[in-house]
Design an enzyme around this catalytic site. Structure first.
Site, PDB file in Angstrom:
ATOM      1  N   HIS A 137      40.560  40.457  39.912  1.00 21.99           N
ATOM      2  CA  HIS A 137      40.500  39.300  40.804  1.00 21.99           C
ATOM      3  C   HIS A 137      41.872  38.615  40.731  1.00 21.99           C
ATOM      4  O   HIS A 137      42.542  38.679  39.697  1.00 21.99           O
ATOM      5  CB  HIS A 137      39.413  38.365  40.269  1.00 21.99           C
ATOM      6  CG  HIS A 137      39.080  37.190  41.132  1.00 21.99           C
ATOM      7  ND1 HIS A 137      39.831  36.050  41.136  1.00 21.99           N
ATOM      8  CD2 HIS A 137      38.054  36.972  41.993  1.00 21.99           C
ATOM      9  CE1 HIS A 137      39.278  35.177  41.964  1.00 21.99           C
ATOM     10  NE2 HIS A 137      38.209  35.700  42.502  1.00 21.99           N
ATOM     11  N   ASP A 214      37.725  39.286  31.530  1.00 21.72           N
ATOM     12  CA  ASP A 214      37.264  38.408  32.600  1.00 21.72           C
ATOM     13  C   ASP A 214      35.791  38.732  32.816  1.00 21.72           C
ATOM     14  O   ASP A 214      35.452  39.761  33.402  1.00 21.72           O
ATOM     15  CB  ASP A 214      38.104  38.679  33.855  1.00 21.72           C
ATOM     16  CG  ASP A 214      37.558  37.964  35.088  1.00 21.72           C
ATOM     17  OD1 ASP A 214      36.449  37.388  35.011  1.00 21.72           O
ATOM     18  OD2 ASP A 214      38.240  37.989  36.121  1.00 21.72           O
ATOM     19  N   GLN A 217      31.918  38.272  36.487  1.00 22.64           N
ATOM     20  CA  GLN A 217      30.858  39.037  37.161  1.00 22.64           C
ATOM     21  C   GLN A 217      29.953  39.754  36.172  1.00 22.64           C
ATOM     22  O   GLN A 217      28.979  40.390  36.575  1.00 22.64           O
ATOM     23  CB  GLN A 217      31.480  40.071  38.119  1.00 22.64           C
ATOM     24  CG  GLN A 217      32.274  39.471  39.247  1.00 22.64           C
ATOM     25  CD  GLN A 217      31.415  38.684  40.221  1.00 22.64           C
ATOM     26  OE1 GLN A 217      30.199  38.886  40.316  1.00 22.64           O
ATOM     27  NE2 GLN A 217      32.037  37.769  40.943  1.00 22.64           N
ATOM     28  N   LYS A 240      28.460  31.218  38.490  1.00 21.70           N
ATOM     29  CA  LYS A 240      28.038  32.583  38.817  1.00 21.70           C
ATOM     30  C   LYS A 240      26.873  33.029  37.941  1.00 21.70           C
ATOM     31  O   LYS A 240      26.357  34.127  38.104  1.00 21.70           O
ATOM     32  CB  LYS A 240      29.214  33.540  38.652  1.00 21.70           C
ATOM     33  CG  LYS A 240      30.328  33.304  39.672  1.00 21.70           C
ATOM     34  CD  LYS A 240      31.402  34.355  39.548  1.00 21.70           C
ATOM     35  CE  LYS A 240      32.713  33.935  40.135  1.00 21.70           C
ATOM     36  NZ  LYS A 240      32.748  34.045  41.598  1.00 21.70           N
ATOM     37  N   CYS A 378      39.285  38.134  47.079  1.00 30.16           N
ATOM     38  CA  CYS A 378      40.325  37.719  46.124  1.00 30.16           C
ATOM     39  C   CYS A 378      40.796  38.890  45.284  1.00 30.16           C
ATOM     40  O   CYS A 378      41.124  38.727  44.099  1.00 30.16           O
ATOM     41  CB  CYS A 378      39.839  36.598  45.208  1.00 30.16           C
ATOM     42  SG  CYS A 378      39.396  35.112  46.087  1.00 30.16           S
TER      43      CYS A 378
HETATM   44  C1  LIG Z   1      35.943  38.907  38.499  1.00 31.11           C
HETATM   45  C2  LIG Z   1      36.229  37.468  38.785  1.00 31.11           C
HETATM   46  N1  LIG Z   1      37.145  36.823  38.068  1.00 31.11           N
HETATM   47  C3  LIG Z   1      37.425  35.529  38.267  1.00 31.11           C
HETATM   48  C4  LIG Z   1      36.805  34.797  39.240  1.00 31.11           C
HETATM   49  C5  LIG Z   1      37.178  33.357  39.431  1.00 31.11           C
HETATM   50  O1  LIG Z   1      36.135  32.532  39.082  1.00 31.11           O
HETATM   51  P1  LIG Z   1      36.205  30.976  39.393  1.00 31.11           P
HETATM   52  O2  LIG Z   1      36.601  30.841  40.818  1.00 31.11           O
HETATM   53  O3  LIG Z   1      34.830  30.499  39.111  1.00 31.11           O
HETATM   54  O4  LIG Z   1      37.227  30.398  38.467  1.00 31.11           O
HETATM   55  C6  LIG Z   1      35.850  35.426  40.027  1.00 31.11           C
HETATM   56  C7  LIG Z   1      35.177  34.659  41.103  1.00 31.11           C
HETATM   57  O5  LIG Z   1      35.137  35.022  42.235  1.00 31.11           O
HETATM   58  C8  LIG Z   1      35.561  36.780  39.797  1.00 31.11           C
HETATM   59  O6  LIG Z   1      34.644  37.422  40.538  1.00 31.11           O
END
Ligand SMILES: Cc1ncc(COP(=O)(O)O)c(C=O)c1O
Lengths: 420, 150
Positions: A137, A214, A217, A240, A378
């Protein structure tokens, strides 16, 4: 999530997941969109919230609201206790060793930025290398690029194969004496791939390189045990995992957190301030400057209670069933191509059509009440890797049903009718 | 007609399938690139302007049906028109897409482009339809930066 309560309300006598019963806990799931029952398949973007989480926020502002860690009065003590209790629940949720390893942040994005700016600026220097994967991401790419600019380090990228899996041999080749940090996703938001993170961590640790996962998900689908994973940092977002927006967690191994300088300065993160010298507070407060998101932190603790009340063997079987059913059903549509066909997947089905753009797919599905995400998720490098401008993504949660997937398939039929 | 049928009218689907003036103008004296970061739509607009008149106009790029059809219809509409008419049409189309009061069914002021008026019922898609227009505007103004729909 280790302890499964007896007579679990979300499980039928047969041991099957009682999805109808669980759906009742989520008020929004009975909403109508364009006159049709909502089919919410955008859980990867954010999940829906159970009534108990919504109630917790309401209750906090009605009955407990006050600032924490600074009042001697009753309400402040109560709020402090509730907030710290939530920290304890999150510690248990990911099986961290100590509450001081649980740092409340805004979400995954802030957690990764914290590590990049605190650990990264303190311990990385010109010529060092940071390794990420090709399916990150943007929030696990850009903070590292910023750090690279600041200290003169270099970003290296582990390639993925055509199924959307990490090419392990390439990772081994990238690991050198220059590698000083590895940051990879646990589950890919664009492809659904479950990354073999234990293998990655073992290889990195073999060279003394710390690893951040990370988990944005992963937490809604997998049971996380940071000790078993042996990761150094684990980042995730409350919103999430059926909790509120605006709060998330950075888990960090205490030895590392102790060595790291603060990320932001202000109230709460100090123990003594004079104009000559300031002493920083102990963990985890050293990393929690200013008044935090108290209400949502407490409510995230309630989301954890909710999740731990579910029977995860039943949840996992149900979710696997959804993904398998959807993959088979969509796989039969000739004009449709699934992007992300890893052997190990969780929760995500991305797809494209040769002649229909994802955006048009999203609009037409929406008219049928089906909420999917259309775009690059993203993860623009992933789109480039697969040579598509965007995908449509259906992402599932345990409250989704087989019948909803049938609605998706019928709605895709309408897309194909419009576009001939 | 449902809102969806209104959005995806036959004419729009036809322009999507067989976009007009979908080519590069080799010696174009104006050109600009447009990009919609939200959905990844990209478009390049080429113009050959002589004595204040658009002698030729074309586009290239990738995007959804709405963005492609809008770009395609824009090129057919603007070819042979004076620059000033292009600016004016840009304003009128923009007002129609964003549902500015008084622009309902503004057929007289946007001509055939009224077919795109269904888009204003789909706020998430307005930028798709306006991308090519913003890009054309910045090409005419000779702005060096890629046009954005933001
Ligand atoms: C794999 C992953 N990392 C990071 C994020 C970023 O999360 P947040 O926007 O809640 O900080 C997301 C959210 O879309 C994600 O799917």
């Amino acid at each position: 999530m280790n302890a499964v309560p007896q007579n679990n309300p979300g499980t039928l006598a047969s041991g099957q997941f009682d999805v109808a019963r669980v759906r009742e806990d989520f008020p929004i799931l009975s909403a109508k969109v364009h006159g049709k029952p909502l089919v919410y398949f955008d859980n990867g973007a954010t999940s829906q919230k159970p009534q108990c989480v919504i109630d917790a926020i309401d209750h906090y502002y009605r009955a407990e609201n006050s600032n924490i860690h600074r009042g001697v009065h009753h309400l402040s003590e109560q709020a402090t206790a509730a907030y710290e209790a939530a920290r304890g629940k999150l510690r248990g949720f990911i099986n961290a060793r100590s509450d001081k390893e649980i740092i409340f942040v805004r979400g995954t994005t802030e957690a990764i930025n914290l590590v990049a700016q605190s650990y990264g600026r303190a311990f990385l220097k010109a010529g060092d290398e940071i390794v990420v994967s090709a399916m990150e991401h943007h929030s696990n790419i850009v903070p590292w690029q910023m750090l690279c600019e600041q200290v003169g380090a270099k970003l290296r990228v582990i390639p993925i194969n055509h199924d959307g899996e990490i090419v392990m041999e390439e990772f081994e080749r990238l690991l050198t004496d220059k590698t000083k940090f590895v940051s990879v996703t646990h589950v890919s938001n664009a492809l659904g791939t479950v990354v073999p993170v234990k293998e990655i961590i073992a290889l990195a640790h073999g060279r003394g390189v710390p690893v951040l996962l990370d988990g944005a998900q992963a937490v809604p689908h997998l049971q996380i045990d940071v000790q078993d994973l042996d990761c150094d940092f684990y980042a995730f977002s409350g919103h999430k995992m059926f909790g509120p927006t605006g709060v998330g967690v950075l888990y960090g191994r205490a030895e590392l957190l102790e060595k790291m300088p603060p990320y932001q300065g202000g109230g709460d993160m100090i123990s003594l301030v004079t104009f000559e010298k300031t002493h920083y507070n102990v963990l985890p407060y050293k990393f929690e400057a200013g008044t935090p998101n108290i209400a949502d932190g407490i409510a995230l603790g309630v989301a954890v209670d909710y999740l731990r009340g579910l029977d995860w063997a039943a949840v996992t079987a149900h979710e696997d069933g959804l993904l398998r059913y959807a993959t088979e059903a969509l796989g039969q549509i000739a004009a449709l191509r699934i992007i992300g066909t890893a052997k190990e997947k969780a929760g995500v089905l991305s797809f494209v059509f040769d002649h229909v753009h994802a955006h048009d797919v999203g609009t037409i599905l929406d008219q049928e009440g089906v909420a999917v995400r259309a775009g690059h998720h993203c993860a623009m490098p992933v789109m480039q890797r697969f040579g598509v401008p965007a995908t449509a993504r259906a992402s599932f949660a345990f409250y989704n049903t087989i019948e909803e997937i049938d609605v998706l398939v019928r709605a895709i039929g309408r897309v194909l009718k419009v576009f001939g | 007609m449902s809102e969806l049928d209104d959005l995806y009218q036959e004419v729009i689907l036809d322009h999507n399938k067989s976009p007009r003036n979908f080519r590069v103008i080799g010696g174009a004296n104006r050109r600009a690139e447009g990009y919609n970061p939200l959905c990844g739509d990209e478009v390049t607009v080429f113009l050959q302007v002589e004595d204040g008149v658009i002698k030729d106009i074309s586009f290239q790029g990738s995007g959804c049906a709405i963005s492609k059809a809008s770009a395609s219809m824009m090129t057919t509409e603007l070819k042979g028109k004076p620059e000033s008419a292009a600016h004016e049409l840009f304003e009128n189309v923009h007002n129609m897409l964003t549902g500015e009061p008084g622009s309902e069914g503004g057929g007289a002021r946007v001509g055939k482009l009224a077919i795109l008026s269904g888009v204003c019922k789909f706020p998430a898609r307005v930028k798709c339809a306006s991308l090519a227009w913003h890009t054309m505007e910045s090409a005419l103004k000779g702005e060096p930066q890629p046009a954005k729909t933001e």
